[in-house]
Write a protein that holds these residues in place. Structure first.
Motif, short mmCIF file in Angstrom:
data_model
loop_
_atom_site.label_atom_id
_atom_site.label_comp_id
_atom_site.label_asym_id
_atom_site.label_seq_id
_atom_site.Cartn_x
_atom_site.Cartn_y
_atom_site.Cartn_z
N TRP A 103 24.15 32.54 72.82
CA TRP A 103 23.33 33.16 73.52
C TRP A 103 23.83 32.62 74.80
CZ3 TRP A 103 18.28 35.31 74.06
CH2 TRP A 103 17.59 35.54 74.87
N PHE A 104 23.86 31.33 74.91
CA PHE A 104 24.67 31.60 76.89
C PHE A 104 26.12 31.62 76.77
CE2 PHE A 104 20.93 28.28 77.21
CZ PHE A 104 20.55 28.57 77.94
N ASP A 105 27.00 31.62 75.39
CA ASP A 105 28.37 31.89 75.53
C ASP A 105 28.76 33.09 75.48
OD1 ASP A 105 28.89 29.37 75.93
OD2 ASP A 105 29.79 29.07 73.54
N ARG A 106 27.83 34.07 75.19
CA ARG A 106 27.74 35.35 75.18
C ARG A 106 26.52 36.66 76.18
NH1 ARG A 106 27.05 37.91 68.57
NH2 ARG A 106 25.13 37.58 69.37
N LYS A 107 25.45 35.97 75.48
CA LYS A 107 24.34 37.23 76.53
C LYS A 107 24.83 36.78 77.83
CE LYS A 107 19.73 38.50 76.57
NZ LYS A 107 20.14 40.11 76.40
N PHE A 108 24.09 34.94 78.09
CA PHE A 108 24.17 34.67 79.53
C PHE A 108 25.30 35.06 80.04
CE2 PHE A 108 25.02 32.13 83.49
CZ PHE A 108 23.48 31.90 83.72
N ASP A 109 27.10 34.80 79.66
CA ASP A 109 28.35 34.90 79.94
C ASP A 109 28.27 36.41 80.25
OD1 ASP A 109 30.81 33.58 80.84
OD2 ASP A 109 31.61 35.60 79.43
N ASN A 110 27.87 37.40 79.69
CA ASN A 110 27.72 38.75 79.97
C ASN A 110 26.78 39.15 81.20
OD1 ASN A 110 29.05 41.32 79.40
ND2 ASN A 110 26.63 41.85 78.65
N ASP A 141 19.48 39.32 89.04
CA ASP A 141 18.51 39.51 88.35
C ASP A 141 18.92 39.36 87.14
OD1 ASP A 141 17.16 40.70 90.62
OD2 ASP A 141 17.56 42.78 90.34
N ALA A 142 19.36 38.88 86.66
CA ALA A 142 19.48 38.63 85.14
C ALA A 142 19.77 37.00 84.89
CB ALA A 142 20.61 39.01 84.78
N LEU A 143 19.45 36.95 86.10
CA LEU A 143 19.76 35.08 85.89
C LEU A 143 18.58 34.64 86.01
CD1 LEU A 143 20.26 32.27 86.16
CD2 LEU A 143 20.66 32.87 89.16
N ARG A 144 17.23 35.42 86.56
CA ARG A 144 15.88 35.23 86.94
C ARG A 144 15.68 35.40 85.42
NH1 ARG A 144 14.18 34.19 91.75
NH2 ARG A 144 11.84 34.06 90.82
N ASP A 145 15.49 36.41 84.98
CA ASP A 145 15.75 36.67 83.00
C ASP A 145 15.85 35.59 82.32
OD1 ASP A 145 14.67 38.84 84.23
OD2 ASP A 145 15.92 40.15 83.66
N HIS A 146 17.11 35.43 82.09
CA HIS A 146 16.90 33.72 81.45
C HIS A 146 16.72 32.65 81.69
CE1 HIS A 146 20.44 35.74 79.30
NE2 HIS A 146 21.00 36.66 80.17
N LEU A 147 16.29 32.85 83.06
CA LEU A 147 15.85 31.44 83.35
C LEU A 147 14.47 31.26 83.28
CD1 LEU A 147 16.94 30.86 87.34
CD2 LEU A 147 17.68 29.26 85.28
N GLY A 148 13.65 32.44 83.16
CA GLY A 148 12.14 32.78 82.94
C GLY A 148 12.36 32.51 81.23
#
Length: 228
Positions: A103-110, A141-148
């Motif tokens: 998740w982090f290495d692909r989705k979060f990174d992208n 904005d994407a960071l907030r989604d991931h943090l949520g």
């Protein structure tokens, strides 16, 4: 048995940080070579043709192995140094830890790093000009989604993958720590994530991460503060 390990890495690379955290947590001794990977130094690309960090060079019994990039290195370390177990002791937790690493290495990174770190770090290193404000906004904005999403997991679990700290936690912390280097994590809006990160940040394996500095890229004032 004597084992010599050298890690070729870039200090502000989340993938490199995952390996450093795992080696530190397992108290495995290693030497470091910092790599300016964007310059494609020939001695480094000879080790890893992809030109990506990290690379672990390991010598035992006069035989040298070159293990390239984070997932291969982390799995190798787990096999060679099984204690403490960082993939979990139960099959379900191991599967969840691996899912989160992906998740982090692909989705979060992208979705996050591809905008925030590209604009704030890579453009500086490559001398590509000023950050693009719309890209920064998209990354935040994407960071907030991931943090949520992380907040929802940590409201139900002790650690991201379950009851025990795992490589899934190190993956999340490695990525967030680089974002935090530039001061872009809204910690106050995500209290469970903040508490989780404080626990990780206080571990001895995190000390070298908090000491990282790169010329021309100063960290946020709270970056190495354990009580932020």
């Amino acid at each position: 048995m004597s084992v010599e390990r050298t890690l070729h890495h870039f200090p502000l690379d989340p993938a490199s940080r995952q390996v450093r955290l795992a080696l530190g947590e397992k108290r495995v001794a290693f030497s470091e070579v910092q790599v300016r990977y964007w310059e494609s130094p020939p001695e480094f690309t000879a080790l890893n043709p992809s030109g990506l960090t990290p690379v672990l060079v390991e010598t035992r019994h006069q035989r040298t192995a070159v293990i390239c990039e984070s997932r291969a290195i982390l799995e190798h370390i787990e096999e060679q140094e099984p204690e403490p177990a960082l993939l979990g002791r139960e099959a379900g937790e191991r599967a969840e830890a691996r899912r989160l690493m992906q998740w982090f290495d692909r989705k979060f990174d992208n979705e996050v790093n591809g905008f925030l770190l590209h604009e704030k770090m890579e453009k500086r290193l490559l001398r590509m000009g000023a950050p693009d404000l719309s890209s920064l906004r998209r990354g935040r904005d994407a960071l907030r989604d991931h943090l949520g999403y992380m907040e929802s997991l940590l409201q139900q679990r002790d650690w991201l993958a379950g009851r025990r700290m795992s490589l899934g936690d190190f993956a999340g912390a490695a990525h967030l720590s680089v974002i935090d280097y530039f001061g872009d994590v809204p910690w106050k809006d995500f209290p469970a994530v903040r508490t989780w990160y404080m626990k990780l940040k206080s571990r001895p394996c995190f000390r070298p991460i908090l000491a990282d500095r790169w010329p021309g890229l100063a960290p946020a004032a709270h970056y190495d503060d354990l009580d932020f």
